[in-house]
Scaffold this motif. Structure first.
Motif, short mmCIF file in Angstrom:
data_model
loop_
_atom_site.label_atom_id
_atom_site.label_comp_id
_atom_site.label_asym_id
_atom_site.label_seq_id
_atom_site.Cartn_x
_atom_site.Cartn_y
_atom_site.Cartn_z
N VAL A 363 0.82 -1.20 0.00
CA VAL A 363 0.00 0.00 0.00
C VAL A 363 0.86 1.26 0.00
CG1 VAL A 363 -1.71 1.33 1.30
CG2 VAL A 363 -1.94 -1.15 1.12
N SER A 364 1.90 1.28 0.82
CA SER A 364 2.75 2.46 0.93
C SER A 364 3.47 2.75 -0.39
CB SER A 364 3.78 2.29 2.05
OG SER A 364 3.14 2.23 3.30
N THR A 365 3.98 1.71 -1.03
CA THR A 365 4.68 1.89 -2.30
C THR A 365 3.74 2.41 -3.38
OG1 THR A 365 6.26 0.15 -1.77
CG2 THR A 365 6.02 0.74 -4.09
N LEU A 366 2.56 1.83 -3.47
CA LEU A 366 1.58 2.26 -4.46
C LEU A 366 1.14 3.70 -4.19
CD1 LEU A 366 -0.52 -1.03 -4.60
CD2 LEU A 366 0.89 -0.10 -6.46
N PHE A 367 0.98 4.04 -2.93
CA PHE A 367 0.62 5.40 -2.52
C PHE A 367 1.70 6.39 -2.96
CE2 PHE A 367 0.88 8.76 0.76
CZ PHE A 367 -0.42 9.25 0.76
N ASP A 368 2.94 6.08 -2.67
CA ASP A 368 4.05 6.96 -3.06
C ASP A 368 4.16 7.07 -4.58
OD1 ASP A 368 4.70 7.50 -0.42
OD2 ASP A 368 6.28 5.98 -0.32
N ASN A 369 3.93 5.95 -5.26
CA ASN A 369 3.96 5.98 -6.73
C ASN A 369 2.88 6.90 -7.29
OD1 ASN A 369 6.08 4.18 -6.78
ND2 ASN A 369 4.84 2.41 -7.32
N GLY A 370 1.73 6.92 -6.61
CA GLY A 370 0.65 7.80 -7.04
C GLY A 370 1.03 9.27 -6.92
N ILE A 371 1.67 9.63 -5.81
CA ILE A 371 2.13 11.01 -5.64
C ILE A 371 3.15 11.37 -6.71
CG2 ILE A 371 3.38 12.59 -4.12
CD1 ILE A 371 2.12 11.15 -1.73
N ALA A 372 4.11 10.46 -6.93
CA ALA A 372 5.15 10.72 -7.93
C ALA A 372 4.56 10.88 -9.32
CB ALA A 372 6.19 9.59 -7.91
N ALA A 373 3.59 10.04 -9.66
CA ALA A 373 2.97 10.12 -10.98
C ALA A 373 2.18 11.41 -11.15
CB ALA A 373 2.06 8.91 -11.21
N SER A 374 1.59 11.90 -10.04
CA SER A 374 0.88 13.18 -10.10
C SER A 374 1.84 14.32 -10.42
CB SER A 374 0.18 13.44 -8.76
OG SER A 374 -0.36 14.76 -8.72
N ALA A 412 -0.18 6.77 9.34
CA ALA A 412 -1.58 6.40 9.55
C ALA A 412 -1.62 5.09 10.33
CB ALA A 412 -2.29 6.25 8.21
N THR A 413 -2.34 5.06 11.42
CA THR A 413 -2.32 3.90 12.32
C THR A 413 -3.51 2.96 12.14
OG1 THR A 413 -3.41 5.20 14.05
CG2 THR A 413 -0.99 5.17 14.04
N THR A 414 -4.53 3.39 11.40
CA THR A 414 -5.70 2.54 11.19
C THR A 414 -5.99 2.42 9.70
OG1 THR A 414 -7.32 4.36 11.22
CG2 THR A 414 -6.69 3.39 13.35
N THR A 415 -6.78 1.43 9.36
CA THR A 415 -7.17 1.24 7.96
C THR A 415 -7.93 2.46 7.45
OG1 THR A 415 -7.28 -1.16 8.21
CG2 THR A 415 -8.53 -0.20 6.40
N GLU A 416 -8.79 3.02 8.31
CA GLU A 416 -9.57 4.18 7.89
C GLU A 416 -8.66 5.39 7.64
OE1 GLU A 416 -12.99 5.79 6.49
OE2 GLU A 416 -12.68 3.73 7.17
N GLN A 417 -7.66 5.57 8.46
CA GLN A 417 -6.72 6.68 8.25
C GLN A 417 -5.94 6.49 6.95
OE1 GLN A 417 -4.37 6.78 11.84
NE2 GLN A 417 -5.78 8.17 12.89
N LYS A 418 -5.60 5.25 6.65
CA LYS A 418 -4.90 4.98 5.40
C LYS A 418 -5.80 5.25 4.20
CE LYS A 418 -1.73 1.59 7.39
NZ LYS A 418 -1.28 0.18 7.44
N LEU A 419 -7.07 4.87 4.33
CA LEU A 419 -8.02 5.16 3.25
C LEU A 419 -8.15 6.67 3.05
CD1 LEU A 419 -10.11 4.19 1.18
CD2 LEU A 419 -11.83 4.28 3.01
N GLU A 420 -8.22 7.41 4.14
CA GLU A 420 -8.31 8.87 4.03
C GLU A 420 -7.09 9.44 3.31
OE1 GLU A 420 -8.68 12.96 6.74
OE2 GLU A 420 -8.47 11.01 7.74
N ALA A 421 -5.92 8.92 3.62
CA ALA A 421 -4.70 9.41 2.97
C ALA A 421 -4.74 9.12 1.47
CB ALA A 421 -3.47 8.76 3.61
N ILE A 422 -5.15 7.91 1.12
CA ILE A 422 -5.19 7.52 -0.30
C ILE A 422 -6.18 8.39 -1.08
CG2 ILE A 422 -5.89 5.67 -1.89
CD1 ILE A 422 -4.88 3.68 0.31
N ILE A 423 -7.39 8.53 -0.56
CA ILE A 423 -8.42 9.28 -1.28
C ILE A 423 -8.09 10.77 -1.31
CG2 ILE A 423 -10.87 9.85 -1.40
CD1 ILE A 423 -10.17 6.95 -2.12
N THR A 424 -7.51 11.29 -0.24
CA THR A 424 -7.15 12.71 -0.22
C THR A 424 -6.05 13.01 -1.23
OG1 THR A 424 -7.78 12.90 2.12
CG2 THR A 424 -6.37 14.63 1.22
N GLN A 425 -5.02 12.15 -1.28
CA GLN A 425 -3.96 12.36 -2.27
C GLN A 425 -4.49 12.16 -3.69
OE1 GLN A 425 -0.96 13.52 -2.44
NE2 GLN A 425 -0.67 13.89 -0.25
#
Length: 508
Positions: A363-374, A412-425
């Motif tokens: 999840v973290s790698t895909l998240f970072d890749n999304g920021i980089a691609a943006s 992010a310490t919970t699944t919901e916090q991680k979801l918030e980070a993904i959708i916000t980014q």
């Protein structure tokens, strides 16, 4: 204020019930070109309803666009233009289904058919599907259940990929050349990646609500590059990139639509109020970090009027309408390609899917890749070269926001916090790129998070100040079916639809 041109090159459907004869080789490029124009219209809708843009000063008559009390006329072309475009792809399918040598054309049309039907479901919920696209054989199609459509779209994408994979064994198979395929230049691997990514988007939104037949994906994987259409856009009359033509300048050099400007809510993700992101801020916003902004619905005398050109066109670039272009950001220039699904969106879809266990992946790698691609997309010039140093600016972004889980998902310490980070980014990455997709995600997840209070500031909510919505977030839930359905398909069009209470099946 809301209109966007969707004129079609080589339109075969002046009368959609009696399409003129054309071969798949000629239909596909104009259909993809119209898809690009239509994606610009969906972007406008998503930007205006979903928090990216607000009314600018010097204009009036915003009406339902600021109250949200939509009529059937609001954004009605999204429905009718989508079905017009779908007629083209259906024409390819109808012509080629019994001709194995055209399997690649059948497959690409099936993929694009799924792309447009998902957009329709995400906008209207139940829509004509099983009985649709039959021309004069059925002029009043029934409406299919949105969940049933979602399930079948995933199946159709599997079938399309299977046709591509089987094509190499078909005697006399007709290749798709670069002149026919104005999105991928005939690269069938990228078509399979596009289909996989689209299917994953469908599975993520339908997760737990739709019983899908198959949750596996072709080995081609998902998009890692931007899926963009360019039929040869130029600065000539009728041939400009549609987003540029609407928001930048016309071919004569006159300014495009100046009635909209960025929201205070959106700019706060760049100027340090919520997050500090000077790299992407400068790449896309006029006069950043002091870009004039407004809250939707506020019409006071101190609201700045629009500049020549657009707020989404950087101030460092030439703003003479006759020579403007070759810029970073979301408009870029009259010759820039139109994004259909960006690599950034693909990575964020994958990150959410991995978080939910739909696919395997970090999840973290895909998240970072999304920021980089943006960053890569926003720093890209129309010719595909990068202007600036996105890697250095990403590093600065992480340092400037080192305590924020919205930037460093490991915090992010919970699944919901991680979801918030993904959708916000993802919301940040799709700002005025494919804004409708972020509007879909907000209605589905509630992110980016708003403060639901009448006392909320303009950086805490993007709801209009004169909203008539009765929802806690003071936002609408959807737009209405167009007048044409009430006039010509009144028996079947769903009744009693409300912009404040009727939900898309995946929405909260």
């Amino acid at each position: 204020l809301l209109a966007t041109s969707c004129s079609k090159y080589l339109d075969i459907n002046d009368n959609p019930n009696a399409a003129t004869s054309a071969t798949p080789e000629y239909i596909l490029p104009q259909a993809l070109t119209y898809t690009a124009a239509l994606s610009s219209s969906f972007n406008n809708y998503g930007a205006q309803v979903g928090g990216y843009s607000a009314n600018a000063g010097g204009y009036g008559g915003f009406g339902t666009s600021i109250t949200y009390n939509f009529s059937s006329s609001d954004y009605g072309s999204l429905f009718t233009s989508s079905y017009d475009n779908l007629e083209d792809y259906q024409a390819i399918i109808d012509q080629t289904t019994t001709k194995p040598e055209y399997s690649y054309y059948t497959a690409t049309a099936m993929i694009m058919r799924a792309y447009h039907f998902q957009s329709l479901v995400d906008t209207y919920n139940n829509v004509p599907y099983a009985d649709a696209l039959k021309g004069i054989a059925n002029l009043t199609p029934t409406y299919s259940d949105a969940k049933v459509i979602y399930k079948d779209l995933a199946d159709q994408l599997d079938a399309a990929i299977a046709k591509i994979n089987a094509g190499s064994s078909v005697l006399g198979i007709k290749a798709i050349g670069s002149s026919n395929d104005v999105m991928f230049g005939g690269d069938l691997t990228k078509w399979k990646q596009f289909a996989n990514t689209l299917k994953l988007r469908i599975l993520v939104r339908g997760d737990g609500l739709v019983t899908f037949s198959n949750k596996t994906f072709d080995a081609a994987g998902f998009l890692t590059t931007d899926a963009m259409v360019n039929p040869g856009y130029t600065g000539d009359n009728g041939r400009q990139n549609p987003k540029w033509n609407t928001w930048g300048w016309s071919y004569t050099g006159s300014a495009g639509n100046k009635a909209w400007m960025p929201t205070k809510f959106a700019r706060a993700f760049y100027d340090g109020v919520k997050l500090k992101d000077y790299g992407r801020g400068h790449a896309m916003y006029y006069q950043f970090p002091t870009t004039p902004t407004n809250q939707l619905g506020y019409e006071g005398n101190d609201v700045t009027s629009s500049p020549e050109g657009s707020f989404w066109y950087p101030s460092s670039s030439n703003r003479d309408g006759k020579t403007a272009g070759e810029s970073t950001g979301t408009l870029k220039g009259p010759d820039a390609p139109m994004p259909i699904i960006t690599a950034a969106e693909s990575y964020f879809i994958q990150a959410e899917a991995a978080l939910k266990g739909i696919i395997t992946g970090n999840v973290s790698t895909l998240f970072d890749n999304g920021i980089a691609a943006s960053y890569d997309y926003l720093y890209m010039l129309p010719d595909g070269t990068i202007d600036g140093d996105p890697a250095a600016d990403i590093e600065a972004y992480k340092l400037d926001n080192e305590t924020s889980p919205l930037v460093d998902i490991s915090l992010a310490t919970t699944t919901e916090q991680k979801l918030e980070a993904i959708i916000t980014q993802k919301w940040i990455a799709l700002n005025f790129v494919n804004s409708d997709q972020s509007w879909n995600d907000y209605r589905r997840t509630g992110y980016p998070k708003l403060v639901n209070s009448s006392a909320a500031s303009a950086t805490q909510t993007f709801a209009s100040k004169v909203s008539e919505s009765t929802r806690p977030d003071r936002l609408p839930t959807r737009i209405l079916y167009p007048p044409s359905e009430g006039s010509y398909n009144s028996t079947n069009v769903p009744k009693g639809i409300s912009p404040f209470s009727s939900l898309i099946f995946w929405a909260k």
